[in-house]
Design an enzyme around this catalytic site. Structure first.
Site, PDB file in Angstrom:
ATOM      1  N   ASP A  83     -15.989   6.277   0.774  1.00 21.46           N
ATOM      2  CA  ASP A  83     -15.787   5.420   1.940  1.00 21.46           C
ATOM      3  C   ASP A  83     -14.886   4.265   1.510  1.00 21.46           C
ATOM      4  O   ASP A  83     -14.464   4.188   0.352  1.00 21.46           O
ATOM      5  CB  ASP A  83     -17.131   4.906   2.473  1.00 21.46           C
ATOM      6  CG  ASP A  83     -17.111   4.678   3.983  1.00 21.46           C
ATOM      7  OD1 ASP A  83     -16.117   4.092   4.465  1.00 21.46           O
ATOM      8  OD2 ASP A  83     -18.070   5.075   4.664  1.00 21.46           O
ATOM      9  N   CYS A 128       0.818  -1.214   0.000  1.00 25.32           N
ATOM     10  CA  CYS A 128       0.000   0.000   0.000  1.00 25.32           C
ATOM     11  C   CYS A 128       0.850   1.261   0.000  1.00 25.32           C
ATOM     12  O   CYS A 128       0.311   2.369  -0.075  1.00 25.32           O
ATOM     13  CB  CYS A 128      -0.935  -0.008   1.206  1.00 25.32           C
ATOM     14  SG  CYS A 128      -2.206  -1.280   1.100  1.00 25.32           S
ATOM     15  N   THR A 161      -5.470 -12.067 -15.932  1.00 31.90           N
ATOM     16  CA  THR A 161      -4.014 -11.986 -15.850  1.00 31.90           C
ATOM     17  C   THR A 161      -3.474 -11.170 -17.008  1.00 31.90           C
ATOM     18  O   THR A 161      -4.043 -11.150 -18.103  1.00 31.90           O
ATOM     19  CB  THR A 161      -3.364 -13.380 -15.888  1.00 31.90           C
ATOM     20  OG1 THR A 161      -3.707 -14.029 -17.119  1.00 31.90           O
ATOM     21  CG2 THR A 161      -3.830 -14.230 -14.715  1.00 31.90           C
TER      22      THR A 161
END
Length: 743
Positions: A440, A407, A533
């Site tokens: 959100d 992240c 993929t």
């Protein structure tokens, strides 16, 4: 030689274990890697303990850290993939290593260096009552506690060492030195089933050791077989009365470990993996073994001693390179005579070479110099967890700082907000309960009959080179958005970009990724129903997840926090800086192990506690860091907050790394919003930096009614989030325009 590696690359070389031979392979690979060969190290424990210094530790001459080789930063410097899990078997025909709790690893070439166990563990009472010397890490970790349990005061404890080889004799002398240094009275007995102590050593050496034992009052009992160990007693063959034994150390000689016994590998009469003099396992092309786990055909006389494992290291490294290049292998010839050094405690040692025997402090200093010189070659970090002065720096090896994955690879929040603002207001849609107009963690969509569908998508570039771990953490991270809303994830689609590589390697990478994804989804009842993929320059894994709300459950939105609510963070912070440090070989293995254990755990239990505790607002903490995600929650709720920096729980190692100036590559983007925070004059240092550290698969940030906080924290701790902590309180919106204050 490296240019001769054959064309069907890339190929996989898997090292199982970090014994004396393998750490040398890693060091040599660090200095001279083989192009296009992927090196993987499989470890059940990050630290390898150097057996040669264990008696010195027992005697009190060394601290535990001085015995340890942290294999994780060493492997990172060798640019190796690291799998922190226990290998449980090898299939030499399929060329796969079975690993506990995860998909097996395929290999083209592999090597085993997993050490040994000790004989006699099946005797009654040994495991329950004796302190076993292998694995060595267990001995080092438990010794202090067991010595503290010995009777004190006027009592004279009885200590028994079982085993008459070099290990048992050294431990006997080391214990004697340690207990005498503590001013304790004791009785020390050495018991062995051999004709004499130190079998295989010269007569003068044995006699000198015998005189040393006699001068210290150590009782030596040979030709005696132990039948069982009881609490405070040692039962031996031929004796009606047991030996009194308040502490029993079990050092009875080497026995094969389960990995060799449970695999379809050839074994010698003693049960050790049978290898040729090239260290290649007999009948298993491409598989090698070294150190205590291996027995060399034709050299059954070779004892299980560290000196032989050390000498095997260069030969093993050379033969792995030769095997990769398709060249003839070198032969290893165990030396018949070597410098034997026996620690006597009291900073004295006994030495033997070619029949010459000497003892005293000078011999100990020689042994100490040899041992410390060996250890300096492999200890990447010093006692303060900083780069060791004597070890080549990451920069000198061309390991420049790289962009982080996970992240920490997000687009900055400012750029994201600006791009979305340019799109304008989306068309009205009554079915969209939560979407771009009301951002959100997950979108919420109204279905017929009043049901609500939660939908989210999340993904990131790889944060390490273990595709199974990346897949599992990517799944945990994506599920976190649904859990943060109090939802139940039900279905998932995967998007995987596989690095440009051979078809066979691409298949293996995809298999490992999806096996990791399934390892996260299956236990939660989430179905992987499809995906897509692509090929690209690097591994990327993303998941689209849909879910619903439990019957009668409400959405845990961002915008419900109220002044007076208490802020609770369910997990530690610091994953961003730890992952960045790990990429550069600057993170301790124990730190990485603890971090990985957190990254692979879902927020399911925390979400259940949030619902049952009446949380007024909830979000998961990920790439924008605690400061960024807290700001989103507070802005949506129209409130502010007061955060106590000292309350923040860091992952082990995070504060040390931040204090040294190490940062994730995304940290600066997060810290650009620092001006929106009202910092107290005393707020400084690594805990401030912790606010902006980008998190991967982080915990939940909850706003809870104050009267429910204590019960919620107790429930979180019991459910598996022991670091869950109250970090502050929600306040009325700041008149000065600050999002929150930090004190």
């Amino acid at each position: 030689m490296d240019t001769a590696i054959r064309a069907e690359l890339p190929r996989d070389l898997v090292l199982v274990g970090a014994g004396h031979a393998h750490v040398q392979v890693l060091r040599r690979w660090m200095m001279k890697p083989v192009p296009s060969v992927r090196l993987t190290l499989v470890l059940d424990c990050p630290e390898a303990v150097y057996s040669g210094m264990v008696p010195g530790f027992v005697a009190g001459d060394y601290e535990a850290r001085e015995l340890e080789i942290d294999a994780v930063p060493l492997a990172r410097r060798a640019r190796a993939r690291i799998v922190l899990a226990r290998a449980v078997g090898v299939d030499p025909e399929a060329r796969r290593v079975a690993v506990e709790g995860r998909a097996p690893l395929s290999y083209d070439f592999a090597s085993l260096d997993v050490g040994s166990s000790v004989r006699g563990l099946d005797l009654p009472g040994v495991v329950e009552h004796a302190l076993v010397t292998r694995p060595i890490r267990s001995l080092v970790g438990a010794l202090e506690a067991r010595l503290a349990q010995l009777p004190g005061g006027d009592a004279m404890p009885n200590v028994c060492v079982v085993g008459g080889g070099a290990a048992g004799v050294e431990l006997c002398f080391a214990l004697d030195a340690r207990l005498r240094a503590q001013g304790r009275a004791f009785r020390l007995t050495l018991v062995c089933d051999t004709v004499e102590v130190l079998p295989g050593h010269g007569q003068r050496f044995v006699q000198r050791a015998r005189r040393e034992a006699e001068s210290r009052g150590v009782r030596v009992v040979c030709r005696t077989r132990v039948e069982r160990v009881g609490k405070g007693e040692l039962f031996v063959e031929g004796e009606r009365e047991p030996f009194p034994a308040d502490l029993v150390l079990w050092a009875t000689g080497a026995a094969p470990v389960a990995l060799g016994l449970d695999s379809r590998l050839p074994r010698n009469a003693a049960g050790f993996v049978r290898v040729r003099d090239t260290l290649e396992v007999e009948g298993c092309p491409g598989l090698f073994a070294a150190g205590d786990c291996a027995g060399i055909s034709g050299f059954d006389w070779v004892p299980k001693a560290g000196v032989y494992a050390v000498r095997e290291g260069p030969v093993l490294d050379a033969n792995l390179r030769r095997a990769l290049a398709g060249r003839a292998l070198r032969r290893y010839r165990p030396q018949t005579d070597f410098l034997a050094l026996l620690n006597l405690g009291d900073r004295r040692a006994l030495g033997e070479k070619r029949g010459c025997v000497a003892a005293g402090p000078a011999v100990w200093r020689l042994k100490d110099w040899i041992d410390r010189r060996f250890m300096r070659r492999f200890q990447v970090l010093d006692a303060a967890s900083a780069p060791a002065r004597d070890f080549p720096s990451a920069e000198s090896m061309g390991m420049e700082s790289m962009d982080c994955g996970g992240c920490a690879a997000k687009l900055g929040a400012t750029s994201l907000d600006a791009a979305l603002a340019r799109l304008g207001t989306p068309p009205a849609d009554e079915s969209v309960l939560v979407g771009l107009a009301r951002p959100d963690d997950s979108a919420a969509l109204a279905l017929s009959g009043g049901a609500v569908l939660l939908a989210t998508i999340d993904g990131f570039r790889a944060f390490c080179d273990d595709p199974w771990l990346v897949g599992r953490v990517a799944a945990v991270n994506a599920l976190g958005d649904v859990f943060a809303k109090g939802g139940r994830p039900r279905h998932a689609l995967a998007l995987v970009t596989v690095p440009d590589e051979s078809a066979r390697a691409g298949e293996e990478t995809l298999y490992q990724v999806l096996a990791g994804v399934r390892a996260a989804l299956d236990p939660l009842g989430v179905s992987l129903v499809g995906g897509h993929t692509t090929r690209g320059p690097e591994l990327f894994v993303g998941l689209a997840v849909t879910g619903d709300l439990p019957a009668g459950g409400d959405l845990l939105s961002l915008d419900g926090a109220r002044p007076g609510d208490v802020l609770v963070l369910t997990r530690p912070l610091g994953s961003g800086v730890l992952l960045a440090a790990d990429m550069q070989g600057l993170a301790r293995g124990a730190w990485v192990r603890d971090l990985h254990a957190s990254l692979v755990r879902s927020n399911q239990c925390a979400a259940e506690v949030a619902r049952s505790s009446g949380a007024t607002a909830s979000t998961d903490v990920s790439g924008f860091g605690l400061a960024g995600h807290l700001a989103e929650l507070l802005r949506a709720s129209g409130v502010s907050a007061r955060v106590r920096l000292e309350a923040l729980a860091p992952f082990p190692g995070a504060l040390e790394l931040l204090a040294r100036g190490l940062r994730s590559s995304y940290h600066e983007q997060n810290e650009s919003r620092r001006r929106a925070i009202d910092f107290a004059p005393t707020a400084s240092g690594p805990r401030v930096a912790l606010l902006f550290d980008p998190q991967t698969a982080g915990g939940l940030l909850l706003a809870l009614p104050p009267e429910r906080v204590d019960a919620a924290l107790a429930a979180l701790h019991e459910a598996g989030d022991p670091e869950a902590v109250r970090i502050g309180e929600v306040t009325a919106r700041s008149e000065e325009g600050f999002v929150f204050s930090a004190v």
